[in-house]
Design an enzyme around this catalytic site. Structure first.
Site, PDB file in Angstrom:
ATOM      1  N   HIS A 246     -72.871 -63.765 -21.406  1.00 34.98           N
ATOM      2  CA  HIS A 246     -72.086 -63.262 -20.284  1.00 34.98           C
ATOM      3  C   HIS A 246     -72.897 -63.379 -19.010  1.00 34.98           C
ATOM      4  CE1 HIS A 246     -69.526 -60.631 -17.887  1.00 34.98           C
ATOM      5  NE2 HIS A 246     -68.605 -60.948 -18.768  1.00 34.98           N
ATOM      6  N   ASP A 299     -64.254 -61.679 -25.470  1.00 28.36           N
ATOM      7  CA  ASP A 299     -63.351 -62.669 -26.061  1.00 28.36           C
ATOM      8  C   ASP A 299     -63.512 -62.803 -27.569  1.00 28.36           C
ATOM      9  OD1 ASP A 299     -62.185 -63.106 -23.699  1.00 28.36           O
ATOM     10  OD2 ASP A 299     -63.188 -64.983 -23.244  1.00 28.36           O
TER      11      ASP A 299
END
Ligand code: ACO
Length: 363
Positions: A246, A299
């Site tokens: 991320h 996700d």
């Protein structure tokens, strides 16, 4: 002005926001101060839309309005993006520059509801008979109505899963699609143009296109039965492990944690294999990138939860877009309040002054 060059704008603070901003430590994510853990399962997505946009649970979202479906391309994300782009002329939306905040808010609410009903209707199938509006209206919440429009008689556990997903994915600070929505808003364009452009930014695999690829990986491990080998081979091929890493978090994404717990609670069938793959992926990434902590992002567990709710891979990005209408709308309104055009600079590193005859192809 400083001449600092920050590729990808990493770490650049360009806005002050009262909506939400994830911290690197990743302990939690709060929407206007409220932890997402306190929202999931207690309030519905429609109320979260209100919290983000209005800083309160009322007045919420209006009822869905009929909207003529445009040409069906076979890609619901593309169709939703173009349906939104058509809203301004069809519903008479005016540029943000020319309307007051209340009107901007109302246009965003109507456009968000349209996006949800459009996606649900498209998922239901353009050629299947529509679920009667009277049946849709029986839904208690916007996600209930969304699922009834899509499925007719949805499994209540699936509705719960989608609500949890929509709430967790509703807002996440200055990510690429939200930044896009603010850039468009800053030009004074209409509300639907802001949401439509944001969907384009969301569609890329490095942003909203990741869950279906994560699901593909989980299915791959299920087939081969060896998570470590699967991960090593993918990394050796220089592939990215979808659902890991991320830009902001150097820790476990708090949204992933909420969705993982929801998967366990609802009994998602791929929960165990997903845990196994997650463990192998984090270990292998740590070995290959010792200076960089890469953990699970939203996700990954979104893919497992959406799989439980029988959402096909191609519907994952459109669903993400539905959820994110909340965050985008909140930011469009906040941007409108600033009244400031977003216009960064680039450091020019191209050729110096030169004659026309130096340009290839000039005769
Ligand atoms: N798998 C394998 N390698 C990775 C991964 C990953 N998931 N993420 C980063 N890396 C590697 C890159 O290959 C790169 O390696 P290199 O230096 O050898 O070239 C290094 O880590 C740095 O990568 P960057 O792209 O610079 O890292 P950044 O922090 O900018 O990337 C991103 C963040 C784009 C999310 C990245 O981690 C990624 O591609 N993850 C997979 C896609 C994904 O899960 N996207 C969803 C994000 S969450 C969301 O949008 C809702």
């Amino acid at each position: 002005m400083s001449d600092d060059f920050r590729p990808g704008l990493e770490g650049v603070i360009a806005f002050e926001s009262e909506i939400a901003e994830p911290d690197k430590a990743g302990g939690n994510l709060r929407y206007r101060g409220v932890d997402i853990n306190d929202l999931v399962g207690r309030v519905s997505f429609g109320q979260v839309w209100g919290l983000l946009v209005d800083n309160g649970f009322d007045p919420g979202l209006p009822p869905a309005e009929p909207f003529p479906l445009p040409v069906h391309t076979g890609d619901i994300r593309v169709d939703a993006q173009s349906a939104l782009a058509q809203l301004a002329p069809v519903w008479g939306f005016r540029p943000l520059l020319d309307i007051d905040e209340q009107q901007v808010r109302d246009d965003l609410a109507r456009a968000s509801v349209m996006a949800l009903s459009f996606v649900a209707q498209s998922a239901h199938g353009q050629d299947s008979p529509m679920v009667p509006q009277s049946r849709v209206d029986e839904g208690r919440t916007i996600v209930d109505r969304f699922m009834i429009r899509w499925r007719g008689e949805p499994d209540p556990a699936h509705v719960e899963a989608i609500d949890a997903y929509f709430i967790s994915a509703a807002e996440h600070g200055m990510n690429a699609s939200t930044f896009t929505s603010r850039v468009i808003a800053s030009t004074g364009a209409d509300a639907a143009a802001c949401l439509s452009g944001a969907i384009g930014a969301l569609s890329g695999p490095l942003h909203g296109g990741a869950p279906s690829r994560a699901q593909h990986m989980i299915e791959g491990v299920e087939r081969t039965g060896d998570a470590t080998r699967y991960v090593k081979e993918a990394l050796d091929r220089k592939e990215r492990l979808m659902g890991f890493g991320h830009r902001v978090y150097r820790a476990y994404d708090p949204r992933a944690a909420v969705l993982r717990d929801t998967c366990e609670r609802l009994g998602a069938p791929r929960y165990e294999v997903a845990l196994e793959l997650e463990k192998a992926a984090i270990a292998e990434l740590a070995e290959r990138y010792p200076d960089r902590t890469m953990e699970t992002n939203v996700d990954y567990w979104a893919a497992v939860l959406l799989d439980f709710a029988e959402v096909p891979g191609e519907m994952m990005t459109p669903l993400f877009a539905c959820a994110r209408t909340a965050g985008w709308s909140a930011h469009v309104l906040e941007q409108k309040r600033t009244g400031r055009l977003i216009r960064p600079s680039a450091r020019y590193v191209g050729p110096g002054p030169r004659p026309l005859s130096d340009v290839a192809g000039y005769r």
